[in-house]
Design a protein around this motif. Structure first.
Motif, PDB file in Angstrom:
ATOM      1  N   VAL A 106       0.883  -1.170   0.000  1.00  0.00           N
ATOM      2  CA  VAL A 106       0.000   0.000   0.000  1.00  0.00           C
ATOM      3  C   VAL A 106       0.915   1.213   0.000  1.00  0.00           C
ATOM      4  O   VAL A 106       1.667   1.432   0.951  1.00  0.00           O
ATOM      5  CB  VAL A 106      -0.935   0.005   1.220  1.00  0.00           C
ATOM      6  CG1 VAL A 106      -1.743   1.297   1.263  1.00  0.00           C
ATOM      7  CG2 VAL A 106      -1.862  -1.200   1.177  1.00  0.00           C
ATOM      8  N   VAL A 107       0.851   1.973  -1.079  1.00  0.00           N
ATOM      9  CA  VAL A 107       1.771   3.092  -1.284  1.00  0.00           C
ATOM     10  C   VAL A 107       1.014   4.403  -1.128  1.00  0.00           C
ATOM     11  O   VAL A 107      -0.032   4.604  -1.744  1.00  0.00           O
ATOM     12  CB  VAL A 107       2.416   3.035  -2.681  1.00  0.00           C
ATOM     13  CG1 VAL A 107       3.476   4.125  -2.828  1.00  0.00           C
ATOM     14  CG2 VAL A 107       3.022   1.652  -2.936  1.00  0.00           C
ATOM     15  N   ALA A 108       1.554   5.304  -0.324  1.00  0.00           N
ATOM     16  CA  ALA A 108       1.004   6.649  -0.178  1.00  0.00           C
ATOM     17  C   ALA A 108       2.023   7.641  -0.713  1.00  0.00           C
ATOM     18  O   ALA A 108       3.216   7.519  -0.429  1.00  0.00           O
ATOM     19  CB  ALA A 108       0.686   6.954   1.282  1.00  0.00           C
ATOM     20  N   VAL A 109       1.557   8.622  -1.487  1.00  0.00           N
ATOM     21  CA  VAL A 109       2.467   9.595  -2.090  1.00  0.00           C
ATOM     22  C   VAL A 109       1.992  11.003  -1.788  1.00  0.00           C
ATOM     23  O   VAL A 109       0.808  11.317  -1.869  1.00  0.00           O
ATOM     24  CB  VAL A 109       2.597   9.367  -3.617  1.00  0.00           C
ATOM     25  CG1 VAL A 109       1.244   9.414  -4.297  1.00  0.00           C
ATOM     26  CG2 VAL A 109       3.554  10.369  -4.241  1.00  0.00           C
ATOM     27  N   ILE A 182       4.571   1.711   2.165  1.00  0.00           N
ATOM     28  CA  ILE A 182       5.586   2.542   1.516  1.00  0.00           C
ATOM     29  C   ILE A 182       5.037   3.963   1.443  1.00  0.00           C
ATOM     30  O   ILE A 182       3.901   4.168   1.010  1.00  0.00           O
ATOM     31  CB  ILE A 182       5.908   2.037   0.098  1.00  0.00           C
ATOM     32  CG1 ILE A 182       6.439   0.593   0.132  1.00  0.00           C
ATOM     33  CG2 ILE A 182       6.904   2.962  -0.597  1.00  0.00           C
ATOM     34  CD1 ILE A 182       6.518  -0.062  -1.242  1.00  0.00           C
ATOM     35  N   ALA A 183       5.825   4.944   1.856  1.00  0.00           N
ATOM     36  CA  ALA A 183       5.410   6.342   1.787  1.00  0.00           C
ATOM     37  C   ALA A 183       6.437   7.130   0.989  1.00  0.00           C
ATOM     38  O   ALA A 183       7.642   7.042   1.263  1.00  0.00           O
ATOM     39  CB  ALA A 183       5.254   6.936   3.179  1.00  0.00           C
ATOM     40  N   THR A 218       8.575   1.511   4.666  1.00  0.00           N
ATOM     41  CA  THR A 218       9.688   2.188   4.005  1.00  0.00           C
ATOM     42  C   THR A 218       9.313   3.605   3.612  1.00  0.00           C
ATOM     43  O   THR A 218       8.242   3.838   3.054  1.00  0.00           O
ATOM     44  CB  THR A 218      10.123   1.411   2.742  1.00  0.00           C
ATOM     45  OG1 THR A 218      10.546   0.099   3.115  1.00  0.00           O
ATOM     46  CG2 THR A 218      11.266   2.119   2.026  1.00  0.00           C
ATOM     47  N   ALA A 219      10.211   4.547   3.878  1.00  0.00           N
ATOM     48  CA  ALA A 219      10.065   5.934   3.456  1.00  0.00           C
ATOM     49  C   ALA A 219      10.960   6.167   2.250  1.00  0.00           C
ATOM     50  O   ALA A 219      12.149   5.835   2.284  1.00  0.00           O
ATOM     51  CB  ALA A 219      10.451   6.880   4.586  1.00  0.00           C
ATOM     52  N   GLY A 239      10.624   4.947  12.795  1.00  0.00           N
ATOM     53  CA  GLY A 239      11.041   3.554  12.685  1.00  0.00           C
ATOM     54  C   GLY A 239      11.068   3.035  11.268  1.00  0.00           C
ATOM     55  O   GLY A 239      11.098   1.805  11.048  1.00  0.00           O
ATOM     56  N   ALA A 240      11.082   3.927  10.274  1.00  0.00           N
ATOM     57  CA  ALA A 240      11.024   3.502   8.875  1.00  0.00           C
ATOM     58  C   ALA A 240      12.399   3.176   8.324  1.00  0.00           C
ATOM     59  O   ALA A 240      13.410   3.756   8.720  1.00  0.00           O
ATOM     60  CB  ALA A 240      10.385   4.599   8.027  1.00  0.00           C
TER      61      ALA A 240
END
Length: 460
Positions: A106-109, A182-183, A218-219, A239-240
């Protein structure tokens, strides 16, 4: 309705709603908040906004075939009654996220520039490896994010979500809903300065997206940003794992870009792929490849899928106009504007082969006390791009006009309609850029040019 993503009973249970005139097992094919785009079988959420109460559209929604209306006031033949419709939509969005397996990326942008384009590239790239669900259009605010989540089918193999803001604190509840694995932050630039004391404050607000990351998330951070260290520190505090992109030495970096495509270095592996021209587009595609790699997807396959990417309407789309005697090119970038996006668009205009380069520019909004200087600062960029004529629309662009060499000054108009009425004909060989903040309404100029000169879309 092409399939079912919920039943009315499930929606009622999740939202604490009461069914009326419908059966719990009735299927729901989609979620809608707008009768103009509602499809038969959708559940219509009658959100009460600042200027509009959608309860007035409930009869129209049911007439169009909505499975039910989610309401907090009035009566409806087919309804789910809840205390608060927006809170019900948020609850449904959270439930949709909760039923997606932990193995699903799940990716946030977010970012000052390029959110929607990057989201669309992510949709294509992840879609090459399975069923992907992504935010529609620019649904990135307090109703757009839960709406996008609520529409996510349970069997999605990836979820892509855009998150926006113009004030500190706005991203916090949205990323908490999405809970990304993932951001991505595309850029940090001088936008919304009316609401921030500094660009560093904007960086901090963008970094709020990391607070929603799932454990082990993950950042993905732009290595070339002056605020990269600030973003990395914020990600690590959450904590990424941190992955960088863009600059030389980053985990994912640009090796070469030209009109044919891009060569990228992805964790030491070189990958070539076709992509619409534009340095800023190539830069954002690196974040997409980083996300693919982090998610364990086939990066070569995902990169190849980017050849199908084209800019949406108002966001750098290129249109072929047909004036008398030949062709001209329209760069439709009228959806939004800030100093960084303006600079990128003007540079793109400068790279288009043309007999004349014409810029039609409107006000950049929400820039605060530095707005005058930021508008004046566009003048040397237009000169460097070999622009022949600069037409300006609005109040703030008067400062730009005053800073331009006299022979570049075109028409100045208070509004878009006035400019359309006074605009000289486009000629064969022209390249025309239209760009402004959305509220200035320059999209009507794009529409007028397309109507006047015909059009053939170029996905380049």
């Amino acid at each position: 309705m092409t399939g079912s993503i919920w039943t009315l009973g499930e929606i009622a249970d999740i939202t604490g709603g009461a069914l009326s005139g419908v059966a719990p097992e009735d299927a729901v094919g989609g979620i809608s908040i707008d009768t103009r785009t509602l499809e038969s079988g959708d559940a219509f959420f009658a959100i009460q906004g600042v200027s509009m109460d959608a309860h007035r559209f409930v009869p129209a929604a049911l007439e169009k075939g909505a499975a039910a209306a989610v309401i907090s006031a009035g009566e409806a033949d087919r309804a789910i009654r809840v205390p608060d419709v927006l809170e019900a939509l948020v609850a449904l969005g959270r439930a949709a996220r909760g039923r997606i397996g932990a193995e699903v990326p799940v990716v946030a942008v977010t970012g000052s520039v390029g959110k929607t384009g990057t989201k669309e590239m992510l949709r294509l790239a992840f879609g090459a490896g399975g069923a992907v669900h992504a935010s529609a259009a620019s649904y990135n605010n307090h109703w757009g994010v839960p709406l996008s989540l609520a529409r996510m089918p349970a069997d999605s193999e990836a979820g892509i979500f855009e998150i926006g803001m113009n004030h500190a604190g706005e991203i916090l509840p949205l990323t908490a809903m999405v809970r990304p694995t993932i951001a991505i932050i595309t850029t940090v630039e001088a936008v919304h300065l009316e609401f921030f004391e500094s660009v560093a404050g904007i960086a901090d607000a963008k970094a709020e997206i990391f607070t929603g990351l799932v454990p082990g998330g993950t950042a993905i951070v732009p290595a070339g940003s002056p605020h990269a260290a600030r973003l990395i520190a914020a990600a690590e505090a959450c904590g990424a794992r941190v992955v960088t992109f863009g600059a030389e030495g980053a985990d994912v970096s640009l090796v070469e870009v030209d009109e044919e495509g891009v060569i990228a270095d992805v964790f030491g592996t070189r990958i070539a792929y076709e992509l619409a021209p534009g340095a800023h587009i190539a830069h954002n595609s690196l974040a997409v490849l980083a996300a693919l790699s982090v998610a364990g997807r086939d990066v070569f396959e995902g990169a190849a899928a980017l050849s199908a990417w084209s800019a949406p309407k108002g966001r750098g789309r290129r249109v072929r106009l047909r004036p008398a005697g030949g062709d001209a090119v329209l760069l439709d970038d009228a959806f939004n504007a800030n100093p960084a996006a303006m600079a990128a668009a003007i540079a793109a205009l400068g790279r288009v082969p043309a007999k004349r380069r014409i810029a039609i520019l409107g006000d950049m909004l929400e820039l605060g006390p530095s707005a005058d200087d930021l508008h004046r600062g566009l003048a040397p960029l237009l000169v460097d791009a070999d622009t022949r004529i600069v037409h300006t629309v609005g109040t703030m662009t008067k400062h730009l006009r005053d800073a331009l060499p006299f022979d570049l000054r075109g028409i100045h108009a208070d509004n878009a309609a006035d400019l359309i009425a006074r605009l000289d004909p486009i000629e064969a060989g022209d390249a025309v850029l239209v760009k402004a903040s959305k509220a200035t309404g320059l999209s009507v100029i794009v529409d007028a040019l397309e109507s006047r000169y015909g059009m053939e879309r170029r996905d380049v």
